[in-house]
Design an enzyme around this catalytic site. Structure first.
Site, PDB file in Angstrom:
ATOM      1  CG  ASP A 151      -2.108   1.208   1.049  1.00 57.34           C
ATOM      2  OD1 ASP A 151      -3.143   0.550   0.275  1.00 57.34           O
ATOM      3  OD2 ASP A 151      -2.003   2.002   1.761  1.00 57.34           O
ATOM      4  CE1 TYR A 189      -5.996   6.574  -0.687  1.00 52.45           C
ATOM      5  CE2 TYR A 189      -5.399   6.995   1.417  1.00 52.45           C
ATOM      6  CZ  TYR A 189      -5.853   5.928   0.734  1.00 52.45           C
ATOM      7  OH  TYR A 189      -5.644   4.593   0.855  1.00 52.45           O
ATOM      8  CG  HIS A 249      -4.254  -4.108   0.563  1.00 48.03           C
ATOM      9  ND1 HIS A 249      -3.513  -3.653  -0.603  1.00 48.03           N
ATOM     10  CD2 HIS A 249      -4.432  -2.943   1.485  1.00 48.03           C
ATOM     11  CE1 HIS A 249      -3.408  -2.649  -0.444  1.00 48.03           C
ATOM     12  NE2 HIS A 249      -3.776  -1.910   0.859  1.00 48.03           N
TER      13      HIS A 249
END
Length: 385
Positions: free
Chosen positions: A177, A307, A361
């Site tokens: 990630d 982000y 994940h």
């Protein structure tokens, strides 16, 4: 860089406040029969909140986390929380592990001892690592940046500074990630310092050079790009809002433990190798320890900033640019869309590629033994370099 020991000690008043807020939760009935199709399943959330209020024991989890050697480093106005577990073996290799969102250093609890002391866990002491696990800026006990401009590129600089302060001039990097993005930037910015780069995710912003002078996109690569586009339409709304208007969302999630639990648990359900049953991959205690960390530190809003910041400096490469350190990739079957090896090799120096048998994940949390064995195997031939 100043470094001091750290132990988690959430105040009793914060625990009482959480209980009061959970007791006053305004439940959302929703439409019956949709399950997880439109977000967090109503029945699961009701059970999760009841468990959080009535059975979950933060003090037990806090004590377990405090068995890890934790520290706080001060780098300018940035406070960095990290775990530093020294290896047990003849020549431990320094290794920095970086988590992602909506995870935390909590993900690494099980894998840290497997890497630091392999001889005690069925491995070879020759494979021991000095393990460093920082909390990303704005996550957990690492302070939130006070001004714009701290994205994965800049975090890589902080990690390099931290490793220098710990006495490690050369080290390995591993992550998934956001941790994959930070680790890639480490390899790009400081190739002479990295003995190797290991990833269990390829950063979503990664784009190799395409077009004139480059190999055409293959059928397999085009299929991957189509999968990514389809996934973005079905599952990517969280990234759009967190990368454009994060503060609006943060207000609600920072004020409501039920809202926070719904937002995070939905991602764990969607991204783990759970075949529709989240508890087959992650226990309620593991899930709530991670959610509670976000709650007690008030860090959900600051965690969103990566982000936004990553859009300002995406991980795009120009013709001739390469990530030079040897790279290993572990591809877990339930991971978010992963590119084929050819796509990754356009920029990365891939020397090992392994299709894992199970996991998703949150690989270090879901499959710590398998991931630890893969990390050991990748770095084994690189230790003498």
């Amino acid at each position: 860089m100043q470094i001091r020991p750290f132990a988690i000690a959430i105040e009793d008043a914060a625990l009482a406040d959480l209980q009061q807020r959970l007791a006053r939760t305004r439940r959302v009935d929703g439409v019956q029969g949709v399950g997880w199709e439109e977000g967090t399943d109503r029945d699961f959330l009701r059970r999760l909140l009841d468990y959080w209020q009535g059975s979950f024991d933060w003090r037990t989890q806090e004590a377990q986390l405090n068995t890890l050697p934790q520290f706080i480093a001060q780098a300018g106005d940035q406070t960095l929380h990290f775990v530093h577990q020294r290896g047990v073996g003849p020549a431990p290799l320094p290794l920095i592990l970086t988590h992602g969102w909506p995870g935390s250093f909590v993900e690494m609890q099980a894998i840290i001892p497997l890497l630091a002391d392999p001889g005690r866990h069925g491995g070879d002491p020759q494979d021991a690592f000095d393990v460093v696990v920082p909390s990303l800026p704005g996550y957990g006990f690492s302070s939130a940046p006070k001004r714009p401009g701290t994205g994965p590129f800049e975090v890589a600089g902080l990690w390099a500074e931290l490793m220098t302060a710990l006495g490690y001039e050369r080290f390995g990097a591993q992550g998934g990630d956001w941790g994959a993005g930070v680790s890639t930037w480490l390899a790009w910015r400081y190739p002479e310092r990295l003995s190797g780069l290991h990833l269990n995710f390829i950063p979503g912003s990664y784009r190799p050079p395409l077009g004139v002078g480059q190999a055409p996109v293959s059928v397999e690569e085009q299929a991957f790009l189509e999968r990514v586009a389809d996934w973005g339409q079905r599952e990517g709304a969280y990234g759009q809002i967190q990368g454009t208007k994060p503060q609006s969302l943060a207000v609600g999630l920072n004020d409501s433990p039920a809202g926070l639990a719904a937002w995070i648990s939905e991602k764990f359900h969607a991204w783990t190798d759970c075949a529709g049953s989240l508890e087959s991959a992650v226990t309620l205690d593991e899930l709530l320890t991670n959610i509670s960390l976000y709650w007690f530190t008030g860090s959900i809003g600051s965690s969103f900033r990566l982000y936004l910041e990553s859009r300002r400096r995406p991980l795009h490469f120009h013709p001739g640019e390469r990530v030079l350190p040897p790279t290993g990739v572990a591809r877990f079957p339930a991971e978010l869309p992963m590119p084929p090896r050819s796509w990754v090799e356009r920029v990365y120096n891939v020397q090992r590629w392994t299709d894992m048998q199970a996991g998703g994940h949150f690989a270090a949390l879901e499959q710590p033994q398998a991931l630890a064995e893969e990390i050991r195997a990748f770095f084994r031939p690189l230790r003498a370099r």
